[in-house]
Design an enzyme around this catalytic site. Structure first.
Site, PDB file in Angstrom:
ATOM      1  N   ASP A   8      24.427  57.473   1.876  1.00 27.60           N
ATOM      2  CA  ASP A   8      25.125  57.405   0.590  1.00 27.60           C
ATOM      3  C   ASP A   8      25.532  58.836   0.240  1.00 27.60           C
ATOM      4  OD1 ASP A   8      22.810  58.641  -0.277  1.00 27.60           O
ATOM      5  OD2 ASP A   8      22.320  57.150  -1.804  1.00 27.60           O
ATOM      6  N   CYS A  65      19.580  58.746   2.719  1.00 23.99           N
ATOM      7  CA  CYS A  65      19.934  58.829   1.304  1.00 23.99           C
ATOM      8  C   CYS A  65      19.196  60.045   0.745  1.00 23.99           C
ATOM      9  CB  CYS A  65      19.620  57.532   0.557  1.00 23.99           C
ATOM     10  SG  CYS A  65      17.900  56.994   0.609  1.00 23.99           S
ATOM     11  N   THR A  67      16.327  60.328  -0.827  1.00 27.86           N
ATOM     12  CA  THR A  67      14.898  60.301  -0.521  1.00 27.86           C
ATOM     13  C   THR A  67      14.564  59.595   0.792  1.00 27.86           C
ATOM     14  OG1 THR A  67      14.678  58.198  -1.666  1.00 27.86           O
ATOM     15  CG2 THR A  67      14.297  60.214  -2.975  1.00 27.86           C
ATOM     16  N   HIS A  98       4.223  52.695  18.161  1.00 25.38           N
ATOM     17  CA  HIS A  98       3.318  51.720  17.536  1.00 25.38           C
ATOM     18  C   HIS A  98       4.027  50.570  16.836  1.00 25.38           C
ATOM     19  CE1 HIS A  98      -0.294  54.748  17.220  1.00 25.38           C
ATOM     20  NE2 HIS A  98       0.198  54.635  18.447  1.00 25.38           N
ATOM     21  N   HIS A 133      -0.350  46.969  19.989  1.00 29.91           N
ATOM     22  CA  HIS A 133       0.706  47.175  18.989  1.00 29.91           C
ATOM     23  C   HIS A 133       1.675  45.993  18.959  1.00 29.91           C
ATOM     24  CE1 HIS A 133      -0.866  51.105  18.336  1.00 29.91           C
ATOM     25  NE2 HIS A 133      -0.723  51.428  19.614  1.00 29.91           N
TER      26      HIS A 133
HETATM   27  C1  RB5 Z   1      21.064  58.075  -5.200  1.00 24.89           C
HETATM   28  O1  RB5 Z   1      21.142  58.729  -6.388  1.00 24.89           O
HETATM   29  C2  RB5 Z   1      19.626  57.930  -4.750  1.00 24.89           C
HETATM   30  O2  RB5 Z   1      18.987  57.046  -5.601  1.00 24.89           O
HETATM   31  C3  RB5 Z   1      19.601  57.468  -3.337  1.00 24.89           C
HETATM   32  O3  RB5 Z   1      20.212  58.431  -2.539  1.00 24.89           O
HETATM   33  C4  RB5 Z   1      18.252  57.209  -2.715  1.00 24.89           C
HETATM   34  O4  RB5 Z   1      17.459  58.337  -2.718  1.00 24.89           O
HETATM   35  C5  RB5 Z   1      17.532  56.018  -3.195  1.00 24.89           C
HETATM   36  O5  RB5 Z   1      16.415  55.708  -2.758  1.00 24.89           O
END
Ligand code: RB5
Length: 147
Positions: A8, A65, A67, A98, A133
Site C-alpha cells: 500500500d 504495508c 507495519t 516450520h 511440522h
Molecule cells: C496504512 O496507513 C497502514 O494502516 C497500513 O500500511 C498497515 O500498516 C496496516 O496494517
C-alpha cells in the site's frame, strides 16, 4: 521462480526498491501495485498476490504495508495462504522450514531495504522441513476446512 508482490502507500518506497533488486537477481516479479504514494486500502492489493499464490501463478508472495500487520491479517484469511510477518532473518528461514509459509509480509516502517531483500531471498530459497511440522500444518489446514 515467480514472486508476486504488492504494497500500500506505506510500503510503496520499499516495494519499489525491492522489485528492482529482485529483478536484478533474475527473479520473475509480478508487481501487483500499488504504484504511487496515494493512500489506498491494503486488502485490495494483497488480494492479487493471494490469488497469484493460491492459483500457483507465483511460487511465493511478498506483501508490504507500514507495519506488515494488516497485510498479514488479510492474507491469512485466504484458504491455502500461510502468511508470515517477518522481522528478522532467522524468522524468514524458520517460517519456511516450520510453517511452509507462502507469503512473507514486512513493515516498511521497521525494515530497511537491505534487510527486506535479505529476508525475501532467505524466504524464497528455504525449504519446508515436513515431518512433525507437516502434522501441524495439516492441523491448520483442517481448521481452514471447518469454516
Ligand atoms: C496504512 O496507513 C497502514 O494502516 C497500513 O500500511 C498497515 O500498516 C496496516 O496494517
Amino acid at each position: 521462480m515467480i514472486i508476486s508482490i504488492a504494497c500500500d502507500h506505506g510500503g510503496f518506497p520499499l516495494k519499489t526498491e525491492l522489485v528492482k533488486i529482485l529483478r536484478a537477481k533474475n527473479y520473475e516479479v509480478l508487481d501487483r501495485g500499488s504504484y504511487d504514494l496515494n493512500r489506498v486500502d491494503y486488502p485490495e492489493y494483497a488480494k492479487a498476490v493471494c490469488e497469484d499464490v493460491v492459483s500457483k501463478t507465483a511460487s511465493f508472495g511478498v506483501l508490504i504495508c507500514t507495519t506488515g500487520i494488516g497485510m498479514s491479517i488479510y492474507a491469512n484469511k485466504w484458504k491455502g495462504i500461510r502468511a508470515a510477518l517477518v522481522t528478522n532473518l532467522e524468522s524468514a528461514h524458520l517460517t519456511r522450514q516450520h510453517n511452509d509459509s507462502n507469503i512473507i509480509t514486512m513493515g516498511a516502517r521497521f525494515t530497511s531495504i537491505e534487510d527486506a531483500s535479505l529476508y525475501v531471498e532467505a524466504f524464497v530459497n528455504e525449504s519446508f522441513e515436513g515431518g512433525r511440522h507437516e502434522r501441524r500444518v495439516n492441523m491448520i489446514n483442517d481448521k481452514e476446512n471447518e469454516q
